[in-house]
Design an enzyme around this catalytic site. Structure first.
Site, PDB file in Angstrom:
ATOM      1  N   GLU A   1      37.495  45.311 -58.972  1.00  0.00           N
ATOM      2  CA  GLU A   1      37.714  44.076 -59.714  1.00  0.00           C
ATOM      3  C   GLU A   1      36.565  43.913 -60.711  1.00  0.00           C
ATOM      4  OE1 GLU A   1      38.455  40.743 -57.141  1.00  0.00           O
ATOM      5  OE2 GLU A   1      39.977  41.844 -56.037  1.00  0.00           O
TER       6      GLU A   1
ATOM      7  N   PHE B   1      25.610  51.701 -55.475  1.00  0.00           N
ATOM      8  CA  PHE B   1      25.743  50.975 -54.203  1.00  0.00           C
ATOM      9  C   PHE B   1      24.435  50.952 -53.419  1.00  0.00           C
ATOM     10  CE2 PHE B   1      29.937  51.323 -55.632  1.00  0.00           C
ATOM     11  CZ  PHE B   1      30.620  50.253 -55.090  1.00  0.00           C
TER      12      PHE B   1
ATOM     13  N   VAL C   1      45.950  44.281 -57.751  1.00  0.00           N
ATOM     14  CA  VAL C   1      46.260  45.703 -57.890  1.00  0.00           C
ATOM     15  C   VAL C   1      47.606  45.911 -58.577  1.00  0.00           C
ATOM     16  CG1 VAL C   1      46.861  47.750 -56.527  1.00  0.00           C
ATOM     17  CG2 VAL C   1      44.779  46.495 -56.037  1.00  0.00           C
TER      18      VAL C   1
ATOM     19  N   CYS D   1      38.126  43.484 -50.256  1.00  0.00           N
ATOM     20  CA  CYS D   1      38.390  44.804 -49.659  1.00  0.00           C
ATOM     21  C   CYS D   1      37.410  45.219 -48.563  1.00  0.00           C
ATOM     22  CB  CYS D   1      38.422  45.869 -50.751  1.00  0.00           C
ATOM     23  SG  CYS D   1      39.855  45.693 -51.827  1.00  0.00           S
TER      24      CYS D   1
ATOM     25  N   HIS E   1      22.077  48.536 -54.323  1.00  0.00           N
ATOM     26  CA  HIS E   1      21.478  47.284 -54.785  1.00  0.00           C
ATOM     27  C   HIS E   1      21.397  46.322 -53.606  1.00  0.00           C
ATOM     28  CE1 HIS E   1      21.690  48.717 -58.849  1.00  0.00           C
ATOM     29  NE2 HIS E   1      22.953  49.066 -58.635  1.00  0.00           N
TER      30      HIS E   1
ATOM     31  N   GLY F   1      21.036  42.961 -51.592  1.00  0.00           N
ATOM     32  CA  GLY F   1      21.536  41.629 -51.929  1.00  0.00           C
ATOM     33  C   GLY F   1      21.919  40.859 -50.687  1.00  0.00           C
TER      34      GLY F   1
HETATM   35  N1  LIG Z   1      41.767  43.789 -55.057  1.00  0.00           N
HETATM   36  C1  LIG Z   1      41.204  44.985 -55.149  1.00  0.00           C
HETATM   37  O1  LIG Z   1      40.163  45.153 -55.779  1.00  0.00           O
HETATM   38  C2  LIG Z   1      41.844  46.162 -54.477  1.00  0.00           C
HETATM   39  C3  LIG Z   1      41.389  47.456 -54.812  1.00  0.00           C
HETATM   40  C4  LIG Z   1      41.986  48.552 -54.206  1.00  0.00           C
HETATM   41  C5  LIG Z   1      42.990  48.366 -53.261  1.00  0.00           C
HETATM   42  N2  LIG Z   1      43.389  47.092 -52.942  1.00  0.00           N
HETATM   43  C6  LIG Z   1      44.474  46.947 -51.962  1.00  0.00           C
HETATM   44  O2  LIG Z   1      45.666  46.674 -52.678  1.00  0.00           O
HETATM   45  C7  LIG Z   1      46.505  45.782 -51.933  1.00  0.00           C
HETATM   46  C8  LIG Z   1      46.813  44.548 -52.760  1.00  0.00           C
HETATM   47  O3  LIG Z   1      45.601  43.854 -52.974  1.00  0.00           O
HETATM   48  P1  LIG Z   1      45.497  42.667 -54.032  1.00  0.00           P
HETATM   49  O4  LIG Z   1      44.070  42.307 -54.125  1.00  0.00           O
HETATM   50  O5  LIG Z   1      46.247  43.035 -55.252  1.00  0.00           O
HETATM   51  O6  LIG Z   1      46.302  41.531 -53.230  1.00  0.00           O
HETATM   52  P2  LIG Z   1      46.836  40.141 -53.805  1.00  0.00           P
HETATM   53  O7  LIG Z   1      46.837  39.220 -52.646  1.00  0.00           O
HETATM   54  O8  LIG Z   1      46.080  39.784 -55.042  1.00  0.00           O
HETATM   55  O9  LIG Z   1      48.335  40.443 -54.237  1.00  0.00           O
HETATM   56  C9  LIG Z   1      49.374  40.732 -53.357  1.00  0.00           C
HETATM   57  C10 LIG Z   1      50.654  40.169 -53.959  1.00  0.00           C
HETATM   58  O10 LIG Z   1      51.766  40.656 -53.234  1.00  0.00           O
HETATM   59  C11 LIG Z   1      52.753  39.638 -53.240  1.00  0.00           C
HETATM   60  N3  LIG Z   1      53.745  39.952 -52.192  1.00  0.00           N
HETATM   61  C12 LIG Z   1      53.600  39.981 -50.841  1.00  0.00           C
HETATM   62  N4  LIG Z   1      54.746  40.357 -50.254  1.00  0.00           N
HETATM   63  C13 LIG Z   1      55.654  40.576 -51.229  1.00  0.00           C
HETATM   64  C14 LIG Z   1      57.001  41.004 -51.259  1.00  0.00           C
HETATM   65  N5  LIG Z   1      57.672  41.303 -50.141  1.00  0.00           N
HETATM   66  N6  LIG Z   1      57.624  41.099 -52.437  1.00  0.00           N
HETATM   67  C15 LIG Z   1      56.966  40.820 -53.579  1.00  0.00           C
HETATM   68  N7  LIG Z   1      55.683  40.427 -53.631  1.00  0.00           N
HETATM   69  C16 LIG Z   1      55.018  40.316 -52.468  1.00  0.00           C
HETATM   70  C17 LIG Z   1      51.960  38.368 -53.013  1.00  0.00           C
HETATM   71  O11 LIG Z   1      52.676  37.228 -53.410  1.00  0.00           O
HETATM   72  C18 LIG Z   1      50.744  38.643 -53.891  1.00  0.00           C
HETATM   73  O12 LIG Z   1      50.902  38.133 -55.205  1.00  0.00           O
HETATM   74  C19 LIG Z   1      45.736  45.496 -50.649  1.00  0.00           C
HETATM   75  O13 LIG Z   1      46.176  46.391 -49.653  1.00  0.00           O
HETATM   76  C20 LIG Z   1      44.304  45.776 -51.010  1.00  0.00           C
HETATM   77  O14 LIG Z   1      43.531  46.157 -49.899  1.00  0.00           O
HETATM   78  C21 LIG Z   1      42.849  46.008 -53.540  1.00  0.00           C
END
Ligand SMILES: NC(=O)c1ccc[n+]([C@@H]2O[C@H](COP(=O)([O-])OP(=O)(O)OC[C@H]3O[C@@H](n4cnc5c(N)ncnc54)[C@H](O)[C@@H]3O)[C@@H](O)[C@H]2O)c1
Length: 455
Positions: A155, A252, A11, A263, A254, A256
């Protein structure tokens, strides 16, 4: 505007690159120095279509940079996004907010001048209040506001989703914060993206309610698929039949192997936990979670039933490992419990994924990693398609049939047609559609007549 993005994961990196592309000055910060070194060397740590070009062009034009410590970036920032992970907490399933609170502590120390702190991570109701409390306690002198701006990107389509969102949710009651947050997203108003201004707690809840609803929709159609298999219906037609109703919609639906990914599973779990804390029963979501958890492993029975329940010693090719196509993310991928179940039954598992092999190696043991789809199915007694990668949608089926020791193909994404697969000589099973052959103890040599009856 000057923006600091704390957390440069899926994100943070996508949002940071897109916001830089809007014309703002963005520093993406991550405590993982390997990730930041890779980004500074021009390498993209995740697979996301179009992200490499977007990052490189914004770095080249001086709008996007990377850092391992947040001090300088936060000091200069008009707005600081928190985009760190909120995984399930070990043991109880609540969202683990330690990364968010750690970031809040670090941000507090660096604040200088009015700063809007925006939580983009998915966080339970009330987290914004706690972030505000932490910062206020550490820096009573600081001039700041805390808003919630949950992220809805998917993603595999993350850049498109970020730049063409169905809506942008901004949660704050602070007028100055609303204006500033709106200013960040102003370029999207050209795309007519509606901005929904709500209270902070409401914004936090909207994100969980959205994911929980989508997870429920998937689980619903999966149960309808199970019923279709028993009564002789076709779940694809049922999905179309109900999805054309505007009140329901086609997405949504589908059927599977059950939902997975970074998430839905953790967010459903966290919302149930929040509701329990407030003594509000969430029976629908509890059922969704239970049904989905048992489903992934149960998919192994679709394979074993082709061998009268006995998989010991059979070579099973698993095609597609990531939780969905166009990502290398293996978090809570349905392939993982499915493979464990196959191993528990004594199968020898061979695996292939077009992009996710490197990530898979970190979480999957006791399997044979293959170079390609055809290498994977060679001499296999059964093959199972778990992720609907384009490459797997267009397999040379004659070649697959020829390579396999036994032509049992289980298609958990319904990407092939049962009648066609039957004509091609496969013992083909999919989800929620009548099997092309009855599930029997199969031993069909590869050179046999493909239309021979199997019994
Ligand atoms: N992945 C998705 O598709 C998606 C979609 C919508 C919302 N989200 C939400 O967004 C948030 C992030 O998800 P993500 O998939 O990007 O996670 P991720 O694990 O890919 O990335 C999180 C990053 O934060 C870094 N981090 C942690 N603590 C830190 C700090 N104090 N200082 C600097 N960096 C720090 C970690 O090293 C890591 O690289 C989550 O709450 C998730 O639920 C994710």
């Amino acid at each position: 505007m000057q923006i600091a993005m704390i957390g440069t994961g899926y994100v943070g990196l996508v949002s940071g690159a897109c916001i830089a592309d809007f014309g703002h000055q963005v520093t993406c910060v991550d405590q993982d120095s390997g990730k930041i070194s890779a980004l500074n060397a021009g390498e993209i740590p995740i697979y996301e279509p179009g992200l490499d070009d977007l990052v490189r062009s914004n770095v080249r034009e001086g709008r996007l940079s990377f850092a391992t410590v947040l001090g300088a970036a936060v000091k200069e920032a008009d707005a600081v996004f928190i985009a760190v992970g909120t995984p399930s907490r070990r043991g109880d399933g609540h969202a683990d907010l330690s990364y968010v609170y750690q970031a809040a502590h670090e941000i507090a120390a660096a604040l200088d001048g009015y700063t809007l702190i925006i939580t983009k991570s998915t966080v339970p109701v009330g987290t914004g209040d706690e972030v505000e409390r932490i910062i206020r306690e550490l820096r009573p002198d600081a001039d700041f506001a805390v808003a919630s701006n949950p992220e809805f990107l998917r993603e595999g389509a993350a850049i498109h989703d970020f730049k063409h969102p169905d809506r942008i949710v901004i949660g704050t009651d602070d007028e100055r914060a609303r204006k500033l947050a709106g200013e960040i997203y102003r370029p999207l108003c050209l795309n007519k993206a509606p901005i929904l201004y709500v209270g902070r707690r409401t914004a936090e809840l909207i994100k969980y309610a959205a994911n929980a609803f989508l997870a429920t929709k998937i689980t619903f159609i999966n149960e309808i698929a199970d019923l279709c298999e028993q009564v002789g219906g076709d779940v694809q037609d049922v999905a179309r039949g109900i999805g054309l109703d505007n009140r329901i919609g086609p997405k949504f639906l589908h059927a599977g192997p059950g939902f997975g990914g970074s998430c839905f599973p953790k967010d459903v779990r966290a919302l149930i936990k929040t509701a329990q804390d407030y003594d509000v029963p969430m029976r629908i979501l509890e059922a969704v979670e239970t049904v989905n958890n048992t489903r992934k492993r149960a998919m192994a029975r679709k394979i074993s039933s082709a061998f009268a329940g006995v998989l010991r010693g059979k070579a099973v090719a698993v095609l597609g490992l990531t939780f969905k196509p166009n990502t290398d993310d293996m978090r809570e991928a349905p392939s993982l419990p499915l493979i464990t179940a196959l191993q528990d039954m004594g199968a020898k598992v061979r695996v292939y994924d077009p992009v996710g092999m490197e990530q898979a190696r970190q979480v999957l043991t006791g399997v044979t990693y293959c170079e390609g789809a055809y290498d994977c199915v060679e001499d296999a007694d059964a093959a199972v398609i778990v992720t609907e990668w384009e490459q797997l949608r267009a397999l040379d089926l004659a070649r697959v049939r020829q390579l396999m020791a036994c032509p049992v193909l289980v298609d958990l994404r319904n990407i092939y047609h049962p009648e066609d697969m039957k004509k091609r000589g496969f013992v083909y099973t999919s989800v929620g559609r009548a099997p092309a052959h009855p599930p029997v103890n199969v031993h069909l040599p590869r050179d046999s007549d493909p239309v021979l009856p199997l019994l």
